[in-house]
Design an enzyme around this catalytic site. Structure first.
Site, PDB file in Angstrom:
ATOM      1  N   CYS A 244       0.817  -1.230   0.000  1.00 26.98           N
ATOM      2  CA  CYS A 244       0.000   0.000   0.000  1.00 26.98           C
ATOM      3  C   CYS A 244       0.853   1.283   0.000  1.00 26.98           C
ATOM      4  CB  CYS A 244      -0.949  -0.005   1.184  1.00 26.98           C
ATOM      5  SG  CYS A 244      -0.321  -0.802   2.659  1.00 26.98           S
TER       6      CYS A 244
ATOM      7  N   HIS B 212      -2.616   6.202   4.208  1.00 25.93           N
ATOM      8  CA  HIS B 212      -1.151   6.274   4.314  1.00 25.93           C
ATOM      9  C   HIS B 212      -0.684   7.558   3.627  1.00 25.93           C
ATOM     10  CE1 HIS B 212      -1.188   2.315   5.808  1.00 25.93           C
ATOM     11  NE2 HIS B 212      -0.448   1.673   4.928  1.00 25.93           N
TER      12      HIS B 212
HETATM   13  N1  LIG Z   1      -4.439  -3.432   5.227  1.00 29.19           N
HETATM   14  C1  LIG Z   1      -3.815  -2.871   4.210  1.00 29.19           C
HETATM   15  O1  LIG Z   1      -3.741  -1.631   4.097  1.00 29.19           O
HETATM   16  C2  LIG Z   1      -3.177  -3.722   3.159  1.00 29.19           C
HETATM   17  C3  LIG Z   1      -2.717  -3.104   2.004  1.00 29.19           C
HETATM   18  C4  LIG Z   1      -2.100  -3.869   1.015  1.00 29.19           C
HETATM   19  C5  LIG Z   1      -1.989  -5.223   1.197  1.00 29.19           C
HETATM   20  N2  LIG Z   1      -2.452  -5.809   2.339  1.00 29.19           N
HETATM   21  C6  LIG Z   1      -2.326  -7.255   2.458  1.00 29.19           C
HETATM   22  O2  LIG Z   1      -3.630  -7.820   2.335  1.00 29.19           O
HETATM   23  C7  LIG Z   1      -3.721  -8.985   3.140  1.00 29.19           C
HETATM   24  C8  LIG Z   1      -4.909  -8.848   4.097  1.00 29.19           C
HETATM   25  O3  LIG Z   1      -4.707  -7.746   4.938  1.00 29.19           O
HETATM   26  P1  LIG Z   1      -5.847  -7.167   5.883  1.00 29.19           P
HETATM   27  O4  LIG Z   1      -5.306  -5.865   6.319  1.00 29.19           O
HETATM   28  O5  LIG Z   1      -7.192  -7.202   5.249  1.00 29.19           O
HETATM   29  O6  LIG Z   1      -5.783  -8.218   7.120  1.00 29.19           O
HETATM   30  P2  LIG Z   1      -6.910  -8.605   8.187  1.00 29.19           P
HETATM   31  O7  LIG Z   1      -7.819  -7.467   8.479  1.00 29.19           O
HETATM   32  O8  LIG Z   1      -6.178  -9.225   9.305  1.00 29.19           O
HETATM   33  O9  LIG Z   1      -7.779  -9.732   7.437  1.00 29.19           O
HETATM   34  C9  LIG Z   1      -7.262 -11.004   7.150  1.00 29.19           C
HETATM   35  C10 LIG Z   1      -8.314 -11.820   6.430  1.00 29.19           C
HETATM   36  O10 LIG Z   1      -7.733 -13.090   6.084  1.00 29.19           O
HETATM   37  C11 LIG Z   1      -8.533 -14.131   6.632  1.00 29.19           C
HETATM   38  N3  LIG Z   1      -7.716 -15.266   6.986  1.00 29.19           N
HETATM   39  C12 LIG Z   1      -6.765 -15.345   7.946  1.00 29.19           C
HETATM   40  N4  LIG Z   1      -6.256 -16.605   7.999  1.00 29.19           N
HETATM   41  C13 LIG Z   1      -6.905 -17.303   7.049  1.00 29.19           C
HETATM   42  C14 LIG Z   1      -6.847 -18.662   6.624  1.00 29.19           C
HETATM   43  N5  LIG Z   1      -5.992 -19.544   7.174  1.00 29.19           N
HETATM   44  N6  LIG Z   1      -7.661 -19.070   5.626  1.00 29.19           N
HETATM   45  C15 LIG Z   1      -8.528 -18.198   5.063  1.00 29.19           C
HETATM   46  N7  LIG Z   1      -8.634 -16.897   5.418  1.00 29.19           N
HETATM   47  C16 LIG Z   1      -7.834 -16.471   6.408  1.00 29.19           C
HETATM   48  C17 LIG Z   1      -9.204 -13.511   7.840  1.00 29.19           C
HETATM   49  O11 LIG Z   1     -10.341 -14.271   8.186  1.00 29.19           O
HETATM   50  P3  LIG Z   1     -10.936 -14.308   9.693  1.00 29.19           P
HETATM   51  O12 LIG Z   1     -11.960 -13.222   9.789  1.00 29.19           O
HETATM   52  O13 LIG Z   1     -11.575 -15.676   9.753  1.00 29.19           O
HETATM   53  O14 LIG Z   1      -9.794 -14.158  10.630  1.00 29.19           O
HETATM   54  C18 LIG Z   1      -9.545 -12.135   7.283  1.00 29.19           C
HETATM   55  O15 LIG Z   1     -10.678 -12.214   6.457  1.00 29.19           O
HETATM   56  C19 LIG Z   1      -2.361  -9.129   3.835  1.00 29.19           C
HETATM   57  O16 LIG Z   1      -1.544  -9.972   3.050  1.00 29.19           O
HETATM   58  C20 LIG Z   1      -1.814  -7.718   3.805  1.00 29.19           C
HETATM   59  O17 LIG Z   1      -0.415  -7.700   3.840  1.00 29.19           O
HETATM   60  C21 LIG Z   1      -3.056  -5.095   3.310  1.00 29.19           C
END
Ligand SMILES: NC(=O)c1ccc[n+]([C@@H]2O[C@H](COP(=O)([O-])OP(=O)(O)OC[C@H]3O[C@@H](n4cnc5c(N)ncnc54)[C@H](OP(=O)(O)O)[C@@H]3O)[C@@H](O)[C@H]2O)c1
Length: 340
Positions: free
Chosen positions: A126, A249
């Site tokens: 991001c 950000h």
């Molecule tokens: N946040 C940002 O600004 C951003 C920007 C760019 C990229 N990313 C990337 O995007 C990804 C997600 O980030 P996020 O911020 O959305 O994280 P998050 O809020 O922690 O959400 C994680 C998601 O993944 C699911 N999950 C976790 N373990 C899993 C498993 N074993 N099998 C299937 N689903 C699973 C979770 O489900 P539950 O509800 O069941 O836990 C939840 O839906 C990461 O790789 C992060 O690095 C994030």
């Protein structure tokens, strides 16, 4: 087209579902996956409620597109098999970003990198997107040589757990502003996500320092900028900082170029760049802030200034919604480009 969102209950996944609806993405079926923790949750989509399913190793195989946003280890487990089975996987994690066979794409900047993809496309970090949406159009005209960047990253960049940690600490410390002049350092709240107090603070270390004491978030900025701009020897220096902001950000950038470029020319280039909004009138108190960027698609760019004694360098400040352009929107734009 059958589309899956993997990680649909997460900070990015929720935004993906909203954006698919907002942009009327041409899909026939949307299937939502999470871990077993969130199985059965209901998510509104196009006037209905979809039930979230627990992801299994083979869950994605019968789909056409998977928007994967559940972290690197999940991506490594399910994405290669799905891609082999013919599913176009657009992955938000860092798992495949530096794989030479995987395009790393910001559609406004290097959409052509999608040609010949092998069913896996990586979405950049991001902060990389926030910085490069400002620098990329200038690079195209004047050839970037060096980027020195400091980021101001919101807690939603760490997912839902980052937002919860900040909220809990703000609640604990709310009303204690006078005590914070001379805080009792042992009594400050410390959470699992950041390991230090993030409320009323800024944290300039985001884990896993390498041999030069760069953190992995700083390395991502360097490597991803070089790959996306196609400049393997681009000089990049980065300091990545977490700030107590919920969404949005921001990045402060010093950029030098292969030829002279003035702030006026840079403004003209950026004003003509899709996905960028120039907000640059400090006298009228108009400059980018994360709150102004939250909830919108454009990346805000301002504070465009010359550097004393240099005609080939500029300073600027950009801000973007990390959950939208920094993640969900960029991934969906990639899907739109592929299925246009
Ligand atoms: N946040 C940002 O600004 C951003 C920007 C760019 C990229 N990313 C990337 O995007 C990804 C997600 O980030 P996020 O911020 O959305 O994280 P998050 O809020 O922690 O959400 C994680 C998601 O993944 C699911 N999950 C976790 N373990 C899993 C498993 N074993 N099998 C299937 N689903 C699973 C979770 O489900 P539950 O509800 O069941 O836990 C939840 O839906 C990461 O790789 C992060 O690095 C994030």
């Amino acid at each position: 087209v059958r589309v899956a969102v993997v990680g649909a209950t997460g900070a990015v996944g929720r935004e993906m579902v909203r954006i698919l609806e907002e942009r009327s993405f041409p899909l026939d079926e949307l299937v939502l996956f999470s871990s077993s923790r969130s199985e059965g949750k209901r998510v509104p989509f196009r006037g209905e409620e979809l039930t979230v399913r627990a992801l299994e190793p083979d869950s994605l195989r019968d789909l056409d597109v998977a928007l994967s946003s559940a972290g690197s280890s999940v991506a490594r487990e399910v994405v290669p098999g799905a891609a082999e089975a013919g599913v176009v996987c657009i992955d938000n994690s860092s798992a495949f970003r530096m794989d030479p066979d995987v395009p790393l794409v910001i559609p406004e900047l290097n959409g052509e990198a999608l040609d010949g993809h092998r069913n896996i496309v990586a979405n950049p970090n991001c902060t990389t997107i926030t910085a490069l949406m400002a620098v990329g159009p200038l690079h195209r005209e004047a050839g970037a040589r060096q980027l020195i960047m400091s980021s101001y990253q919101s807690v939603s960049g760490s997912g839902m757990k980052g937002i919860r940690e900040l909220a809990e600490q703000i609640e604990k410390l709310g009303g204690m502003e006078e005590e914070l002049v001379r805080p009792d350092h042992h009594a400050l709240p410390v959470g699992d996500v950041y390991g230090k107090t993030i409320a009323f603070n800024v944290l300039a270390f985001m884990f896993n320092a390498d041999e030069l004491a760069w953190t992995d978030e700083e390395r991502k900025l360097l490597k991803e900028a070089r790959k996306i701009l196609g400049v393997p020897d681009l000089e990049v220096a980065a300091t990545v900082v977490r700030v107590p902001v919920v969404v949005g950000h921001a990045v402060s950038v010093f950029a030098s170029f292969s030829r002279p470029i003035s702030p006026g020319e840079a403004r003209e280039i950026l004003e003509a760049s899709p996905g960028v909004r120039v907000v640059d009138d400090p006298d009228a108190r108009e400059y980018p802030t994360p709150l102004d960027a939250a909830g919108i698609d454009d990346v805000l760019v301002g504070r465009i200034r010359a550097v004393d004694g240099r005609d080939d360098a500029l300073l600027l400040f950009s801000a973007a919604d990390n959950l939208r352009k920094g993640a969900a929107l960029n991934a969906i734009q990639i899907a739109e480009t592929l299925f246009a």
